[in-house]
Design a protein around this motif. Sequence first.
Motif, short mmCIF file in Angstrom:
data_model
loop_
_atom_site.label_atom_id
_atom_site.label_comp_id
_atom_site.label_asym_id
_atom_site.label_seq_id
_atom_site.Cartn_x
_atom_site.Cartn_y
_atom_site.Cartn_z
N TRP A 121 22.64 19.38 84.64
CA TRP A 121 21.82 18.17 84.52
C TRP A 121 21.13 17.80 85.84
CZ3 TRP A 121 23.59 14.60 87.88
CH2 TRP A 121 24.96 14.53 88.14
N ASP A 139 32.19 16.34 78.57
CA ASP A 139 31.99 15.64 79.83
C ASP A 139 33.34 15.16 80.36
OD1 ASP A 139 31.19 14.14 81.96
OD2 ASP A 139 30.00 12.71 80.82
N THR A 149 23.35 14.95 77.87
CA THR A 149 22.83 14.22 79.03
C THR A 149 21.36 14.53 79.22
OG1 THR A 149 24.98 14.26 80.15
CG2 THR A 149 23.05 13.89 81.53
N ASP A 167 23.71 9.39 79.26
CA ASP A 167 24.58 10.19 78.41
C ASP A 167 24.59 9.59 77.01
OD1 ASP A 167 25.46 11.76 80.58
OD2 ASP A 167 27.05 10.32 81.06
#
Length: 250
Positions: A121, A139, A149, A167
């Motif tokens: 990300w 996560d 994300t 998120d």
Amino acid sequence: MTTIATRSAADVAISVAATIDGIFATIDGWRDLLEDRLAAADALTAETVDPLVETFAVPAVSGTTLLTGAGFVAAPGALADAQWHLAWWLGTTSSADGVRRLATIDDPSHEQFRDYTALEWWRVPQATGARHLTGPYVDYVCTDDYTVTVTTPVMRDGAMIGVVGADALVDRLERVLLPVLRTGRSPATLVNASGRVVTSTDARREPGSMLRGDGLIAAVRALSPVPVRLADGTSVLACGDTSLALVVGI
């Protein structure tokens, strides 16, 4: 007699894109706000950045929302008072106001320190200069659950000073997206650019699992707005510019 309305795969893909585009538009707005407010700042500091991020991150994860986390992650060295820094808030029911700030370890010498610049990300937006959708992935930092994300670069004087993003828990996305997929004429699976399942009308295709097949990944990455038919009878088409694809058929 009750008539069950069904829609084409293209219409389903458009509806999926509309949901994801709403998240994209929100994050783009946060990026624009940060770039505008920080452009004239004499020096970038966590002390000045954090209250600004809090103004949009806390409302974004409060109450009933698709988002479970939101905030800003600074590029190493971008802030004068913090070499490594995250300003990230999480929606939760464990605190009085339902929102808490993510506790992080910012000391590289600490055994639990994690270099976030190696994560997808961060890494992809840094390389492309564009927003990116990561996941679904578990996560372990924030939710310990399957998460998507979305992040986009924040620029100042031509350099990336960090990413802003959010998120969304996959199970929350499923509540919105599964009814949409079920309006189609054929079984449907929503996948990311790697062929990883986001959600599916087929219970055997669980979120986070990989969808495989001859020519599938190439078709997914082509992101064609027109259905691309594969040898096994399935068809693949893009869900707008979300980087997600709809796989329909068998």
